[in-house]
Each structure stands twice: as C-alpha cells, then as structure tokens.
Scaffold this active site. Sequence first.
Site, PDB file in Angstrom:
ATOM      1  CB  ILE A  59      -2.365  -2.186 -12.537  1.00 53.75           C
ATOM      2  CG1 ILE A  59      -3.616  -1.130 -12.701  1.00 53.75           C
ATOM      3  CG2 ILE A  59      -1.651  -1.782 -13.904  1.00 53.75           C
ATOM      4  CD1 ILE A  59      -4.765  -1.191 -13.523  1.00 53.75           C
ATOM      5  CG  HIS A 114      -7.383   3.481  -1.032  1.00 58.83           C
ATOM      6  ND1 HIS A 114      -7.663   2.254  -1.311  1.00 58.83           N
ATOM      7  CD2 HIS A 114      -7.547   3.612   0.476  1.00 58.83           C
ATOM      8  CE1 HIS A 114      -7.899   1.653  -0.139  1.00 58.83           C
ATOM      9  NE2 HIS A 114      -7.957   2.455   0.982  1.00 58.83           N
ATOM     10  CG  LEU A 117     -13.188  -3.054  -7.415  1.00 57.37           C
ATOM     11  CD1 LEU A 117     -14.282  -3.951  -7.162  1.00 57.37           C
ATOM     12  CD2 LEU A 117     -12.620  -2.018  -6.465  1.00 57.37           C
ATOM     13  CG  ASN A 159      -5.993   3.375  -7.344  1.00 64.78           C
ATOM     14  OD1 ASN A 159      -7.211   3.559  -7.689  1.00 64.78           O
ATOM     15  ND2 ASN A 159      -5.962   2.826  -6.051  1.00 64.78           N
ATOM     16  N   GLY A 196     -19.336   4.611 -11.729  1.00 67.64           N
ATOM     17  CA  GLY A 196     -18.896   5.603 -12.358  1.00 67.64           C
ATOM     18  C   GLY A 196     -19.118   7.062 -12.016  1.00 67.64           C
TER      19      GLY A 196
END
Length: 192
Positions: free
Chosen positions: A87, A103, A84, A101, A11
């Site tokens: 969705i 990456h 991970l 997202n 996090g």
Amino acid sequence: MNIAIFVSGSGTNCENIIRYFADSESVNCALVVSNKSDAYALVRAGRLGIPTAVAPKADLHNPDVMLPLLQKYGIGFIVLAGFLPLIPDFLIEAFPRRIINIHPALLPKYGGKGMWGHHVHEAVKAAGETETGMTVHWVTPVCDGGDIIVQYRVALSPHDTVDDIAEKEHELEMKYFPKVIEEVINSCSTPR
C-alpha cells in the site's frame, strides 16, 4: 462505516466479508478494488451488487486517482483480503490506523516480501511447524510489519500436506476475519 476491500485473487475472503456485512447497520461494503482486472473477486463482488474498480500499479500509486475513488464511495476503512501489492504511503497517511491486512501465518514468522499464499504454507511445512494460523495486523509502510491486532492458531500434524495446511488456515480466515473486521471498526468508531 463504508469499507473498501482490496483484493488480488479469487476473492473467497472478499465474498465472505460482503455476505457477513450484508445486513449490518454499522458496516457497509461499499467498494471492491483489485490490482488485477481478471481477479475473480471482482466477479464475486459484482454478483453481490458491490461496485468494483481496477487499480493497476500506476493508478494504485497515484493519489489523484485513488483518493477521489475512495472519496466517491465515502470510504472510511480499508480491508486487505489477499491484496498483494504494498500500500503506498499516501493511502496509509490518508487512513491512519484504518487499514488492516490478513496474513496466512503467525507473524512475525513467514512474513515480508514474497511471502503470500502457498509460499507461506510451503515455508511452514518445510520448517516442520506444529501449528500455523492467521494474523490480522495494521498496515504500515513496512510489509507485514504493522502491530498485530489478533492471531488465531491451528495445530498441524507431520502428515499434513501443503494443501492441508492451506485449508486449515483458510478455515480460520473464513470463521474469524469478518468478526475481527467488525470489532476493529466498532472500536475505531467509538468516540474517544
């Protein structure tokens, strides 16, 4: 705009995003969701006073669980920050072009199933790339296949280890990801 941050790990991005928007008048980090009950991101969010929820696979794929949870917190936008699982389609349909997202590579290289975290940095190293970076993209049903919003690059040297590559890329995330989120949300919130 109330946002939910979806996380699976420690996090650092999640905490960075929460701190960035702490005094914002336009973006409120209203909820942190993790698929793992032991994700340290939940501890970070709790310490910062942000409500958290755990959504294991069965819950994540259940519209009767996820949609009421997000409605309860008035969520209008979802940020994946090291989340991970894929969705589910019903969430993508409920939040059209409202899920982004991050990456840890320059997509379309080194994306797709199994390409996360150190797996990505190891592949970048093995290929002898001279640069890497981060990509922020829209979430679609195709893993890492959504339209690219922005990419930031960093040069690599042949002497960089996998850990060096990870650190250089993570510095980009910490510097740019909250700003990108803000820009995207502000553009979504602008009347058409």
